[in-house]
Design a protein around this motif. Structure first.
Motif, short mmCIF file in Angstrom:
data_model
loop_
_atom_site.label_atom_id
_atom_site.label_comp_id
_atom_site.label_asym_id
_atom_site.label_seq_id
_atom_site.Cartn_x
_atom_site.Cartn_y
_atom_site.Cartn_z
N PHE A 18 -7.93 26.76 -112.70
CA PHE A 18 -9.10 26.70 -113.41
C PHE A 18 -9.55 27.59 -112.88
CE2 PHE A 18 -7.52 22.33 -115.32
CZ PHE A 18 -7.80 23.09 -116.80
N ARG A 19 -10.29 28.25 -113.17
CA ARG A 19 -11.75 29.00 -112.46
C ARG A 19 -12.93 28.37 -112.22
NH1 ARG A 19 -9.75 32.32 -116.63
NH2 ARG A 19 -9.55 34.74 -115.60
N LEU A 20 -12.62 28.08 -111.10
CA LEU A 20 -14.19 26.35 -110.04
C LEU A 20 -15.11 26.82 -110.80
CD1 LEU A 20 -11.94 25.27 -107.28
CD2 LEU A 20 -12.00 24.28 -110.14
N ALA A 21 -15.94 28.29 -110.25
CA ALA A 21 -17.40 28.25 -110.77
C ALA A 21 -17.42 27.30 -109.72
CB ALA A 21 -17.69 28.26 -112.69
N SER A 22 -19.22 27.02 -110.01
CA SER A 22 -19.38 25.86 -108.75
C SER A 22 -18.44 24.70 -108.69
CB SER A 22 -21.31 25.70 -109.23
OG SER A 22 -21.61 26.40 -109.36
N ALA A 47 -19.67 37.08 -112.33
CA ALA A 47 -19.98 38.45 -112.96
C ALA A 47 -21.22 39.05 -112.15
CB ALA A 47 -20.72 37.79 -114.25
N GLY A 48 -21.00 40.26 -112.70
CA GLY A 48 -21.82 41.69 -111.89
C GLY A 48 -21.14 42.33 -111.78
N PRO A 49 -21.43 43.58 -110.21
CA PRO A 49 -20.47 44.19 -109.84
C PRO A 49 -19.85 44.28 -108.57
CG PRO A 49 -23.55 44.31 -109.20
CD PRO A 49 -22.90 43.54 -110.16
N SER A 50 -18.77 44.99 -108.64
CA SER A 50 -17.98 44.69 -107.45
C SER A 50 -18.56 45.11 -106.15
CB SER A 50 -16.86 45.10 -107.40
OG SER A 50 -15.48 45.34 -107.31
N MET A 84 -31.26 29.67 -120.60
CA MET A 84 -30.72 30.23 -119.72
C MET A 84 -29.89 31.22 -120.00
SD MET A 84 -30.57 28.39 -116.14
CE MET A 84 -30.69 29.74 -115.18
N ASN A 85 -29.45 32.48 -120.09
CA ASN A 85 -27.70 33.15 -120.18
C ASN A 85 -27.20 33.03 -119.41
OD1 ASN A 85 -29.16 33.89 -123.48
ND2 ASN A 85 -30.21 35.40 -121.83
N PHE A 86 -26.10 32.79 -119.35
CA PHE A 86 -25.01 32.74 -118.37
C PHE A 86 -24.10 33.82 -118.27
CE2 PHE A 86 -26.85 28.48 -118.37
CZ PHE A 86 -27.27 28.38 -116.83
N THR A 87 -24.16 34.41 -117.54
CA THR A 87 -22.71 35.74 -117.81
C THR A 87 -21.46 35.64 -117.07
OG1 THR A 87 -24.57 37.11 -119.04
CG2 THR A 87 -22.22 38.25 -118.14
N PHE A 88 -20.30 35.97 -117.23
CA PHE A 88 -19.26 35.59 -117.19
C PHE A 88 -17.79 36.93 -116.93
CE2 PHE A 88 -20.50 31.59 -118.99
CZ PHE A 88 -20.20 30.82 -117.87
N SER A 89 -17.50 37.59 -116.42
CA SER A 89 -16.55 38.13 -116.06
C SER A 89 -15.41 37.19 -115.66
CB SER A 89 -17.00 39.11 -114.56
OG SER A 89 -16.51 40.37 -114.78
N PRO A 90 -14.57 36.96 -116.65
CA PRO A 90 -13.11 36.41 -115.89
C PRO A 90 -12.02 36.69 -115.60
CG PRO A 90 -14.08 35.66 -118.56
CD PRO A 90 -14.62 37.12 -117.93
N SER A 91 -12.21 38.34 -115.13
CA SER A 91 -11.35 38.65 -114.31
C SER A 91 -11.91 39.11 -112.97
CB SER A 91 -11.71 40.52 -115.63
OG SER A 91 -12.75 41.25 -114.99
N ARG A 92 -13.29 38.72 -112.55
CA ARG A 92 -13.12 38.63 -111.47
C ARG A 92 -12.28 38.30 -110.94
NH1 ARG A 92 -15.72 36.44 -107.05
NH2 ARG A 92 -17.66 37.93 -106.11
N ARG A 136 -9.91 41.45 -105.92
CA ARG A 136 -9.17 41.43 -104.16
C ARG A 136 -10.17 42.81 -103.37
NH1 ARG A 136 -5.22 37.91 -102.69
NH2 ARG A 136 -3.82 37.53 -105.12
N GLU A 137 -11.00 43.23 -103.87
CA GLU A 137 -12.30 44.22 -103.45
C GLU A 137 -13.59 43.65 -103.85
OE1 GLU A 137 -10.77 46.76 -102.63
OE2 GLU A 137 -9.24 46.71 -102.95
N THR A 138 -13.53 42.90 -104.23
CA THR A 138 -15.25 42.10 -104.17
C THR A 138 -15.05 41.11 -103.09
OG1 THR A 138 -17.31 41.20 -105.39
CG2 THR A 138 -14.60 40.28 -105.88
N PHE A 139 -16.06 40.62 -102.92
CA PHE A 139 -16.28 39.70 -101.74
C PHE A 139 -16.05 38.11 -102.57
CE2 PHE A 139 -20.13 39.55 -104.35
CZ PHE A 139 -20.75 37.56 -104.09
N ALA A 140 -15.87 37.61 -102.29
CA ALA A 140 -15.58 36.10 -101.84
C ALA A 140 -16.61 35.36 -102.03
CB ALA A 140 -14.30 35.05 -100.68
#
Length: 376
Positions: A66-70, A141-144, A240-248, A252-256
């Motif tokens: 699973f994508r673990l998020a927090s 989510a958000g910019p790479s 609240m609104n939560f925006t997800f980007s499952p492809s994140r 491998r270019e964006t920060f860990a």
């Protein structure tokens, strides 16, 4: 029921939890889930149900990733405390010792000291929910961005309050990830592997999935049933609104992201929790375990009555205030992609509930019903 006088009736436990899972999966509010319960170090219950990919007919398995998020945060906090044990960092070190350029200001223009402790306890003055115009990536989510660029953008935003004066859940663990990279001279994925996932043998828990065929598809709350996520995909809980980007998870270019960037399985995370519950070996000293399992923020408002926060997760110091059936001292948190977990040390219970459904799996009727079914 206590750890010394009574153990769970496993048949009754299974009946109660099965009923909760069957109802949620049957209604379509939860697409796929893995629930595990350990007592005194033994598995008392384990079940995978529903679909990892509903449209493909792919069933959820206990080793579904699973994508673990927090759920990432506890393992990054443990990594930080392992470096405290090693003498590489100190919990009261200023962040600027390792990140000299990270100097966000208060609204009055002053630059307060932020410490490692402030980051770990979410009392730094940082927040979640920055103005999108700031271009900050908050982990799901958000910019790479590179680590340095994201930290610079965070530092450019005013602090919400003086560090140490209040609690607010935040991007602090993303900042901590950058601090660890600077202090230890390696990438955050390398550090977490060296200090936590490697020593514990958590072979499926990492920052990018190496076993693609077991990665669950992400779903989100829908009108009649959960819907397959788009990319990006925004979900609201009414406040609240939560925006997800499952492809994140594949970028491998964006920060860990230390706050939300990992993937993993329920059995792996249960093993991590059990290691901490049983004293910390082989990853942490008893002193660091104390920091993870003791409320460190006094009576600061965490939005849940009777719940504080340690240097890693929430602590129920007065659970009766919120009506939770857990024992005083219970640790609990979750992940916005659909996960909830808790450890009741008095009853020697560790419970992990993972799902691929946001937000139903992290808050509301389903995780509360799983918890209540454990206690009977």
């Amino acid at each position: 029921m206590t750890a010394t006088s009574s153990t769970l009736d496993r048949s009754a436990l299974a009946s109660r939890i099965d009923a909760v899972i069957d109802a949620a999966v049957g209604a379509g509010s939860i697409v796929g889930t893995v629930v595990m319960v350990a007592q005194d170090g033994d598995i008392a219950y384990a079940r995978a149900a529903g679909h990892a990919d509903r449209e493909a007919g792919l069933a959820t398995r206990e080793d579904t990733i699973f994508r673990l998020a927090s759920v990432t945060k506890p393992m990054v906090a443990a990594t930080a405390l392992a470096f405290v044990d090693d003498g590489v960092i100190g919990v009261d070190d200023p962040v600027t010792r390792f990140l000299p350029a990270f100097q966000p200001k208060l609204a009055d223009g002053s630059t307060p000291v932020i410490t490692v402790r402030h980051l770990l306890t979410h009392t730094s003055g940082l927040i979640y929910g920055y103005d999108p115009a700031a271009g900050i990536c908050e982990g799901i989510a958000g910019p790479s961005l590179s680590m340095a660029e994201n930290l610079a953008r965070i530092a450019g935003q005013p602090l919400a309050f003086t560090p140490g004066s209040a609690f607010r859940y935040s991007v602090a663990i993303d900042v901590l990830g950058g601090l660890l990279e600077s202090a230890a001279g390696a990438s955050l994925p390398e550090l977490v592997a060296a200090k936590v996932t490697g020593p514990l043998g958590l072979t499926d828990t990492e920052f990018h999935p190496s076993t693609m065929d077991r990665l669950a598809t992400a779903y989100a709350d829908g009108v009649d049933r959960a819907v397959r996520m788009n990319d990006p995909h925004t979900v609201s809980n009414g406040e609240m609104n939560f925006t997800f980007s499952p492809s994140r998870a594949f970028d491998r270019e964006t920060f860990a992201s230390g706050g939300a960037g990992m993937v993993g399985t329920a059995p792996d995370f249960l093993r991590f929790l059990e290691a901490v519950r049983q004293g910390g070996a082989p990853i942490l000293s008893p002193a660091s375990v104390d920091l993870l399992t003791t409320n460190a923020i006094g009576d600061f408002d965490t939005s849940v009555a009777g719940r504080g926060f340690s240097l890693g997760w929430s602590i129920f110091h007065h659970p009766e205030a919120s009506g939770a059936p857990v024992s005083p001292g219970t640790w609990q948190w979750g992940g916005v992609y659909g996960h909830s977990w808790f450890v009741d040390p008095i009853r020697a219970l560790s419970v992990v509930s993972f799902s691929n459904t946001a937000l139903a799996g992290v808050g509301g009727p389903y995780p509360d019903a799983i918890r209540d079914a454990v206690y009977g």
